[in-house]
Motif scaffolding. Structure first.
Motif, PDB file in Angstrom:
ATOM      1  N   GLU A  72       3.629  -1.866  -2.444  1.00  0.00           N
ATOM      2  CA  GLU A  72       3.143  -1.143  -1.264  1.00  0.00           C
ATOM      3  C   GLU A  72       3.842   0.212  -1.124  1.00  0.00           C
ATOM      4  O   GLU A  72       3.205   1.210  -0.786  1.00  0.00           O
ATOM      5  N   GLU A  73       5.142   0.226  -1.382  1.00  0.00           N
ATOM      6  CA  GLU A  73       5.896   1.478  -1.314  1.00  0.00           C
ATOM      7  C   GLU A  73       5.459   2.439  -2.423  1.00  0.00           C
ATOM      8  O   GLU A  73       5.322   3.645  -2.184  1.00  0.00           O
ATOM      9  N   LYS A  74       5.209   1.921  -3.610  1.00  0.00           N
ATOM     10  CA  LYS A  74       4.733   2.755  -4.711  1.00  0.00           C
ATOM     11  C   LYS A  74       3.356   3.334  -4.399  1.00  0.00           C
ATOM     12  O   LYS A  74       3.089   4.511  -4.671  1.00  0.00           O
ATOM     13  N   GLN A  75       2.491   2.505  -3.821  1.00  0.00           N
ATOM     14  CA  GLN A  75       1.158   2.984  -3.468  1.00  0.00           C
ATOM     15  C   GLN A  75       1.225   4.040  -2.370  1.00  0.00           C
ATOM     16  O   GLN A  75       0.498   5.034  -2.424  1.00  0.00           O
ATOM     17  N   GLY A 106     -10.072   2.559   0.226  1.00  0.00           N
ATOM     18  CA  GLY A 106     -11.257   2.251  -0.574  1.00  0.00           C
ATOM     19  C   GLY A 106     -11.287   2.887  -1.943  1.00  0.00           C
ATOM     20  O   GLY A 106     -12.058   2.469  -2.804  1.00  0.00           O
ATOM     21  N   TYR A 107     -10.467   3.903  -2.161  1.00  0.00           N
ATOM     22  CA  TYR A 107     -10.448   4.550  -3.474  1.00  0.00           C
ATOM     23  C   TYR A 107      -9.035   4.646  -4.041  1.00  0.00           C
ATOM     24  O   TYR A 107      -8.741   4.051  -5.070  1.00  0.00           O
ATOM     25  N   ILE A 108      -8.153   5.361  -3.361  1.00  0.00           N
ATOM     26  CA  ILE A 108      -6.824   5.608  -3.925  1.00  0.00           C
ATOM     27  C   ILE A 108      -6.036   4.316  -4.108  1.00  0.00           C
ATOM     28  O   ILE A 108      -5.507   4.047  -5.192  1.00  0.00           O
ATOM     29  N   ARG A 109      -5.959   3.494  -3.078  1.00  0.00           N
ATOM     30  CA  ARG A 109      -5.222   2.223  -3.205  1.00  0.00           C
ATOM     31  C   ARG A 109      -5.970   1.225  -4.082  1.00  0.00           C
ATOM     32  O   ARG A 109      -5.362   0.514  -4.867  1.00  0.00           O
TER      33      ARG A 109
END
Length: 92
Positions: free
Chosen positions: A4-7, A41-44
């Protein structure tokens, strides 16, 4: 560092890189991406693939995402697909 932190770090990188390309504030780009559903919806959703790509590809793909949902928000004359002849020109 958790996934989650990396994202989150990657989302910030995407927002700031796109803002830099457009000459806009990061907060404006973040708000537009959030409004369009691009953050989750896209980046994550495509983090595993996107984070392996170069900055130019990532920004181009985000701009294409925006173009297909709210083209008026992008600079006048912006086209999502560039031909070989156009690559040397600054489109946005």
């Amino acid at each position: 560092m958790t996934i989650e932190e990396k994202q989150l770090e990657f989302v910030i990188y995407c927002v700031e890189s796109t803002a830099e390309r457009l000459g806009r504030y990061g907060s404006d780009v973040y708000n537009k991406l959030k409004e369009l559903g691009a953050i989750n919806g896209y980046i994550r959703s495509y983090y595993d693939t996107l984070h392996t790509q170069g900055k130019s590809y990532i920004v181009d793909s985000i701009l294409e995402y925006i173009y297909h949902r709210d083209p008026q928000w992008l600079p006048e004359g912006y086209k999502p697909f560039r031909t070989i002849e156009e690559k040397g020109k600054t489109l946005c």
